[in-house]
Design a protein around this motif. Structure first.
Motif, short mmCIF file in Angstrom:
data_model
loop_
_atom_site.label_atom_id
_atom_site.label_comp_id
_atom_site.label_asym_id
_atom_site.label_seq_id
_atom_site.Cartn_x
_atom_site.Cartn_y
_atom_site.Cartn_z
N PRO A 11 0.79 -1.23 0.00
CA PRO A 11 0.00 0.00 0.00
C PRO A 11 0.82 1.29 0.00
O PRO A 11 0.46 2.25 -0.69
CB PRO A 11 -0.85 -0.11 1.27
N SER A 12 1.91 1.36 0.75
CA SER A 12 2.64 2.64 0.85
C SER A 12 3.19 3.12 -0.49
O SER A 12 3.01 4.28 -0.86
CB SER A 12 3.75 2.55 1.90
N PRO A 13 3.86 2.25 -1.25
CA PRO A 13 4.33 2.72 -2.56
C PRO A 13 3.20 3.04 -3.52
O PRO A 13 3.37 3.84 -4.44
CB PRO A 13 5.20 1.56 -3.07
N GLU A 38 13.81 -8.47 0.08
CA GLU A 38 14.81 -7.69 -0.68
C GLU A 38 15.07 -6.33 -0.03
O GLU A 38 16.18 -5.80 -0.10
CB GLU A 38 14.31 -7.51 -2.13
N GLN A 39 14.05 -5.78 0.64
CA GLN A 39 14.20 -4.45 1.26
C GLN A 39 15.24 -4.46 2.39
O GLN A 39 15.75 -3.41 2.78
CB GLN A 39 12.84 -3.94 1.77
N LEU A 40 15.53 -5.67 2.93
CA LEU A 40 16.48 -5.77 4.04
C LEU A 40 17.88 -6.14 3.57
O LEU A 40 18.82 -6.15 4.36
CB LEU A 40 15.98 -6.81 5.06
N CYS A 51 14.98 0.85 4.84
CA CYS A 51 14.51 -0.47 4.36
C CYS A 51 13.01 -0.51 4.08
O CYS A 51 12.35 -1.53 4.35
CB CYS A 51 14.89 -1.58 5.35
N THR A 52 12.47 0.59 3.59
CA THR A 52 11.05 0.63 3.25
C THR A 52 10.87 1.16 1.84
O THR A 52 11.75 1.85 1.30
CB THR A 52 10.27 1.55 4.22
N VAL A 53 9.71 0.82 1.25
CA VAL A 53 9.27 1.44 0.00
C VAL A 53 7.99 2.22 0.31
O VAL A 53 7.25 1.83 1.22
CB VAL A 53 9.00 0.38 -1.10
N PRO A 54 7.74 3.32 -0.36
CA PRO A 54 8.47 3.82 -1.51
C PRO A 54 9.73 4.57 -1.12
O PRO A 54 9.87 5.05 0.01
CB PRO A 54 7.48 4.81 -2.13
N ALA A 65 13.11 9.22 1.12
CA ALA A 65 12.98 7.90 1.73
C ALA A 65 11.57 7.58 2.23
O ALA A 65 11.37 6.52 2.82
CB ALA A 65 13.99 7.76 2.87
N ASP A 66 10.61 8.45 2.00
CA ASP A 66 9.24 8.13 2.46
C ASP A 66 8.21 9.00 1.73
O ASP A 66 8.55 9.96 1.04
CB ASP A 66 9.11 8.29 3.97
N ASN A 67 6.94 8.65 1.94
CA ASN A 67 5.87 9.37 1.25
C ASN A 67 5.81 10.85 1.61
O ASN A 67 5.46 11.68 0.77
CB ASN A 67 4.51 8.72 1.57
N ALA A 68 6.13 11.19 2.85
CA ALA A 68 6.06 12.61 3.25
C ALA A 68 7.04 13.43 2.42
O ALA A 68 6.70 14.51 1.91
CB ALA A 68 6.36 12.74 4.74
N LEU A 113 -2.71 -6.25 10.65
CA LEU A 113 -2.07 -7.23 9.76
C LEU A 113 -0.77 -7.74 10.35
O LEU A 113 -0.53 -8.95 10.45
CB LEU A 113 -1.82 -6.58 8.40
N ARG A 114 0.08 -6.80 10.77
CA ARG A 114 1.44 -7.18 11.13
C ARG A 114 1.52 -7.92 12.46
O ARG A 114 2.46 -8.68 12.69
CB ARG A 114 2.35 -5.95 11.14
N ASN A 115 0.51 -7.69 13.34
CA ASN A 115 0.52 -8.40 14.61
C ASN A 115 -0.29 -9.69 14.57
O ASN A 115 -0.27 -10.45 15.53
CB ASN A 115 0.00 -7.49 15.72
N ASN A 122 7.82 -11.52 14.01
CA ASN A 122 9.07 -10.76 14.22
C ASN A 122 9.18 -9.52 13.32
O ASN A 122 10.17 -8.82 13.37
CB ASN A 122 10.30 -11.65 13.99
N ARG A 123 8.18 -9.30 12.45
CA ARG A 123 8.22 -8.14 11.55
C ARG A 123 6.99 -7.27 11.84
O ARG A 123 6.30 -6.81 10.94
CB ARG A 123 8.23 -8.59 10.08
N ALA A 124 6.72 -7.05 13.15
CA ALA A 124 5.52 -6.31 13.54
C ALA A 124 5.57 -4.85 13.14
O ALA A 124 4.55 -4.17 13.09
CB ALA A 124 5.29 -6.45 15.05
#
Ligand code: GSH
Length: 210
Positions: A11-13, A38-40, A51-54, A65-68, A113-115, A122-124
């Motif tokens: 969703p973020s990208p 791959e991001q890591l 280590c994030t997209v976008p 490095a981020d949407n903002a 989702l992440r929790n 481990n990727r919360a």
């Protein structure tokens, strides 16, 4: 040429993708495979240490490095059409609603989702540091996402767009959040007529198909 580091399924990208299309900015796209981590890896970490997209790289090498950062940069460089408000009051409303949609919408869904997903043990949280899941946050995230739908529906009962009377990045963020909520089985329904009408109108914009 501008380069967007993207992941077609995340969703973020998608927010950056839609923004680039709404602004009509030609760019190259590089897919980063989040499923295989791959991001890591070292190569992408050297591009974006978060280590994030976008992420977006300008022709002069500037890395956003981020949407903002991406939204602020594109709005300054390509002011037409304005997507962060024209007047001081509009700019304030867009900033406020964009943050609310991020915090009350996107982050609530991500929390659920992440929790809750075994695939994300481990990727919360995104980023270079591993954090364990807190299973209770999955239910809380879903409850917050439902509350977010109610808030958005109320706002859209009296406003044509999320931040008021003009289309803005807050609408882009909200479309992405509403669509992303499906992954935690939160969907707009009969109790959200204004939200549903707005989403139908948004679907008329070609960028929203991205
Ligand atoms: N603040 C960032 C958040 C980006 C973000 O969380 N991206 C997710 C994809 S939606 C990511 O890169 N996740 C990588 C991971 O989970 O390791 C932004 O909006 O630009």
């Amino acid at each position: 040429m501008i380069t967007l580091y993207d992941c077609a399924t995340a969703p973020s990208p998608r927010r950056a993708r839609i923004l680039l299309a709404e602004k009509g900015v030609a760019h190259d796209t590089v897919q980063v495979d989040l499923r295989t981590g791959e991001q890591l890896g070292e190569a992408y970490r050297a591009i974006n240490p978060q280590c994030t997209v976008p992420a977006l790289r300008a022709e002069d090498g500037l890395l956003l490095a981020d949407n903002a950062a991406i939204a602020a940069y594109l709005e300054a460089r390509y002011p037409e059409p304005p997507l962060m408000g024209r007047t001081p009051a509009e700019k304030a409303a867009v900033a406020s609603w964009n943050w609310r949609v991020e915090f009350e919408g996107l982050l609530a869904i991500a929390e659920a989702l992440r929790n809750g997903s075994p695939a994300m043990a481990n990727r919360a949280l995104p980023g270079p540091v591993n954090y364990a899941q807190i299973p209770e946050l999955a239910d809380r995230g879903r409850a917050r996402a439902q509350q977010f739908f109610a808030t958005l529906n109320d706002q859209l009962a009296t406003h044509e767009f999320v931040a008021g009377s003009a289309f803005s990045i807050a609408d882009i963020t909200a479309v992405v959040a509403v669509d992303f909520a499906r992954v935690v089985k939160v969907k707009p329904g009969d109790e959200h007529p204004h939200l549903l009408r707005w989403r139908e109108r948004m679907a008329l914009r070609p960028a929203m198909a991205l």
